[in-house]
Scaffold this active site. Structure first.
Site, PDB file in Angstrom:
ATOM      1  N   GLU A  84     -16.851  39.962  59.327  1.00  0.00           N
ATOM      2  CA  GLU A  84     -15.333  39.808  59.366  1.00  0.00           C
ATOM      3  C   GLU A  84     -15.111  40.518  60.719  1.00  0.00           C
ATOM      4  O   GLU A  84     -13.770  41.236  60.853  1.00  0.00           O
ATOM      5  CB  GLU A  84     -14.724  40.692  58.195  1.00  0.00           C
ATOM      6  CG  GLU A  84     -15.075  40.074  56.909  1.00  0.00           C
ATOM      7  CD  GLU A  84     -15.002  38.664  56.660  1.00  0.00           C
ATOM      8  OE1 GLU A  84     -14.187  37.986  57.570  1.00  0.00           O
ATOM      9  OE2 GLU A  84     -15.385  37.925  55.886  1.00  0.00           O
ATOM     10  N   GLY A  85     -15.737  40.491  61.748  1.00  0.00           N
ATOM     11  CA  GLY A  85     -15.450  41.125  62.989  1.00  0.00           C
ATOM     12  C   GLY A  85     -16.085  42.584  63.055  1.00  0.00           C
ATOM     13  O   GLY A  85     -15.916  43.437  62.363  1.00  0.00           O
TER      14      GLY A  85
END
Lengths: 596, 596
Positions: free
Chosen positions: B441-442
């Site tokens: 998620e990043g």
């Protein structure tokens, strides 16, 4: 797929320019370490590591060791042949005395090789590594007969060694061991008990395995004062060194672990196995510490070695992987994206790794040189001073460098993003392998207690004062030169460290829990300051070479930048650690156990 | 073997005493969250997690997922039945709108349950977790038909969801994606391309899997402005929601990973699969961010959840394992040794974990409440203010709490000594599982850039000023009371944080690399200060309850001690981080790439 290149230029820089190895040519063994010899060892040793041992690192992790129904253990494919090349090349006995077939070279040089060995394949490196520990104990306290019987075979690699301390109910607290040794009346003993977590306890690499085992004699005093050390060979040899019939010691199982899968971590069962006393009765713990101290430096080196490989691969990936654009505008507008190297936060991680690793290498080699000096310096006072220094710094090298190794391996994995989490890329193995070094040979918390409880106060704090004196002298010499800013940063950090140590002395007496609660911050402070000190030495050496127009300019200038990075980005933690330390034990100890 | 007990008393304390849930009873859904309902959810949900999902955590890790020749994927033994219980109990739709079959309860309450779910089995929790992300996107930008078609089945758990972003050559830089979407002329699209790292991409838990896929339409603009989002069901349903024939999407392989083995991480091949546009053409990235923001809070929660279980097991081990003696003399002289709890350095690790986890729980629940308020507050200004706050703090919750989760899992493993490295004890799994949360998620570096590049400067720094205002108000109220010392520590840390943010504003304009190099320290500073703020809130709430003679005295007093520990031992890092940040980008960026 992962790569590894031995950092020979860096090793040479430390040996030649920082430690000035040529100044010690009068010491035994150092004369043989001519520049040509050093080159040959680093290059040929490095080649063996990169070309033979490293290619087995990932496959060894995937395959692991296998225990068969007959309790024999098979190492991963390729390990036998690789070990044969290591042994036949004389690499195991690089630093061992010539009297036992070794090459008698300085410890600082064998340590340089050992870093490469670990970087290439730590699970493999542990097989000869444990042998080194056993040899150290035999050399220090073995009888002449024992030395003659065991050492030549171990130096040659024909036989390997192990250390058997831990039992299911006791690791750190060895006073609790239950393994018994009953005299058999013929000078030998019957050893019975169970040891766990025995690295390289059983395998197929050597003809014989020489176990050094802690056990209790009948009627021995309670606790750690009643422990003796025994030699228990897998095949007890006759006086000529021919291995005899199989001893009653066997591998009960191998542990499933987080990492170092290619090293067999064994439960060893001693069922009335025949052993011989090594050293004096009930002095086993002291003997074990001889092995432990050597082993702890080796484990500290694991922190450096594993992280170096992880770092190299992160650099390679960052050069190749293209994502996003530089914040200052596209660096390569004709490409679909810039490389990871343009991103400051990727750089931050790589610089944190680089600046830590290069200083860690200098610190480990400086420590290895102290080991040499403690044995070989012509003057007793110099031997003693070197021994004091390395005793003081050993828990820091073990504790701090292995914490750092795990952190760096984790950062290097982070540079890979999602690919870092996938087995195939190899990065997650470095993290798993690096993790154990914080635990074994005494957890890092135990190292911290060794530092504040034993090493710092010993002889009225003489060693610490000597160390601070050396650092201060280097700072004083640098303060008016081009490294003045770096020296200033370091001076501030040393001040924080000294204030922390002073707080500890004053408050540890009042309440020993203050010392316990301060131990870890102090160890870490000493670690950071030690690396900062190494950076001051390296920056001064690089500057001197630059001023003299000698050496690789780009290489030397990179040292100056990296030193600055360390001062700006790593040293500040020392101040925060001092504040934590001065918080004392109250809040640490205040909660009743039920509140957890 | 590992254990897990849902920390219900702690959750209740945060909901009742710190956030004061009863003050929001006028908000939609909050009225239903009566104390009895909250109790029922925490207790029944906690029981399910502890008794059904947790026992599958270790076995699921050992077994992993299996891909068969027909590209189907089997989850580990027990997962199907466990998932059925989760779905049938209505747990997936706890916070989903009642219109689609959900229970419409506050997000803050479903988040409390989600923590337990993650603590019990993170790999299992990811299956419904990904569904939540897909539902969030459908709710936000789906057409009424799409909502009606997909949401009820997803809320019921009959269907699950995924997010398909990453491709082999691009993760963070989604502008580079190559997956194509060709209009078929009937309103649907033909999707072709390869996606990697797709969590829960294929499995046997649900009847259908609804993939949300980023792809490019013909002639779409270059880069991230040309990305659209598509719904690609495994079995495209008819208008009544009956799954039809198999779509041309399949799992090409499952990745071998460091951890979360029980979640199938798939390479997904789209070979002209039928899909439908979700939201507007070329607005896919914005749509994806809706999912991402929800998902990022969920990933931050993973840091807390996994570490909580690791911590609980370290506490249990420290209570039981006996090694050595207290520094102040034997605590239990009749036993062969004292427990690990007597050792200050073991306490230090446990207190670092405890003081971080309890504050992290408060922060996550505070954040979830902002999500609720951003949707449900009666006044637009309040909705907007809450949205600003949670947007600002989301990268901190994701980035800092996952760093912390990995650190705490590592410390908890350390408490076990050698046993922590052995699979059987379960501790090494928590470390391996916690590691991914820092990446997906990043990456946390991307979170840091989101914070300094987008969230801080947005609307002239309004959100940051609002946050600092809230913290300052709490400090001001505490300064003359019993929490004055804690407030003083926090005030100092907030001052460092504000100075760091100011430095960033002034120097980031001059050279954007200064912002990039400052991003990670600033995110970490904000994380520590946020936890410190939560401690001030918790300490004040505990003190108020103590003063009123309400509640469990020992529980409340432990809060005060733990708050003090946090102030003394965790807050000092903020000062060091400020110094690092103010070092700027020069030394970070100075080296030429060849020097690495």
């Amino acid at each position: 797929m992962p790569t590894y290149t031995p950092p020979i230029a860096d090793t040479r820089f430390v040996l030649d320019k920082v430690l000035g190895l040529d100044r010690y040519a009068n010491l035994p063994g150092f004369g043989a370490a001519t520049p040509d010899m050093v080159d040959a060892i680093l290059e040929e040793g490095g080649r063996l590591c990169a070309e033979v041992f490293f290619p087995l690192n990932q496959s060894g992790d995937a395959e692991g060791c296998t225990r068969h129904d007959d309790a024999s253990v098979t190492t991963p494919a390729g390990f036998r042949d690789a070990y044969r090349q290591l042994a036949e090349g004389g690499w195991i006995g690089l630093g061992a005395p010539e009297a036992f077939g070794g090459q008698g070279l300085p410890h600082v040089l064998s340590t340089a090789f050992e870093e490469y060995l670990i970087s290439s394949n730590v699970a493999f490196a542990m097989y000869p590594g444990l042998t080194q520990g056993a040899m150290a104990a035999l050399l220090a306290i073995g009888s002449d007969e024992q030395k003659a019987l065991y050492l030549p075979k171990m130096v040659a690699g024909t036989w390997t060694g192990t250390m058997n301390l831990t039992e299911p109910h006791c690791g750190t607290d060895l006073g609790l061991i239950k393994t018994r040794a009953e005299p058999k009346g013929d000078g030998s003993f019957s050893i019975t008990g169970t040891k766990i977590f025995i690295s390289a306890g059983e395998h197929d690499l050597s003809q014989n395995i020489i176990h050094l085992v802690l056990a209790k004699l009948p009627g021995a005093p309670e606790g750690s004062k009643g422990i003796s050390l025994f030699i228990v060979p897998k095949f007890p040899p006759d006086a000529e060194g021919n291995p005899g019939t199989r001893n009653a010691v066997s591998c009960g199982s191998i542990e499933e672990k987080m990492g170092i899968h290619a090293n067999s971590t064994c439960v060893m069962n001693y069922d009335g196995a025949t052993g011989w006393l090594l050293g004096e009765e009930n002095k086993g713990l002291a003997a074990m510490f001889i092995m432990m101290n050597a082993a702890r430096l080796g484990v500290g080196l694991q922190g450096l070695g594993i992280a170096e490989t992880a770092y190299q691969n992160a650099v390679a990936y960052a050069k190749e992987r293209r994502q996003g654009r530089a914040l200052t505008g596209p660096a390569e507008p004709d490409k679909p994206a810039d490389t990871l190297f343009v991103h400051p936060d990727v750089r931050r991680m790589l610089m944190e790794a680089k600046s830590s690793l290069e200083a860690a290498r200098a610190l480990v080699l400086w420590g290895a040189l102290q080991v040499d000096l403690s044995h070989k310096a012509p003057e007793a006072a110099d031997r003693e001073a070197a021994d004091e220094l390395i005793s003081l710094v050993t828990p820091v090298i073990k504790g701090y460098l292995t914490d750092l190794g795990y952190e760096i391996a984790t950062k290097a994995q982070q540079v890979f993003g999602g690919h870092g989490y996938i087995r195939e890329y190899g990065m997650e193995q470095y993290v798993r392998d690096a993790r154990i070094a914080m635990i074994y040979e005494g957890t890092n918390g135990v190292q911290a207690m060794d530092l504040v409880g034993r090493k710092l106060p010993r002889h009225g704090g003489k060693a610490a004062m000597a160390l601070f004196g050396l650092i201060s002298a280097d700072i004083a010499q640098a303060k008016d030169g081009p490294q003045a800013e770096l020296a200033g940063h370091l001076e501030k950090a040393v001040g924080q460290l000294q204030a922390g140590a002073l707080w500890l002395m004053q408050n540890g007496m009042k309440d020993p829990n203050n010392a316990g609660a301060a131990a870890y911050p102090l160890m870490t402070m000493m670690g950071i300051v030690s690396l900062g000190w190494m950076w001051l030495k390296m920056a001064r050496a690089a500057q001197a070479a630059l001023d003299a127009g000698e050496g690789d300019k780009a290489f030397l200038e990179a040292k100056l930048v990296t030193a600055r990075f360390f001062a700006e980005r790593m040293l500040p933690d020392v101040g925060a650690l001092r504040r934590k330390l001065e918080g004392g034990a109250e809040a640490v100890m205040a909660l009743p156990v039920e509140a957890f």
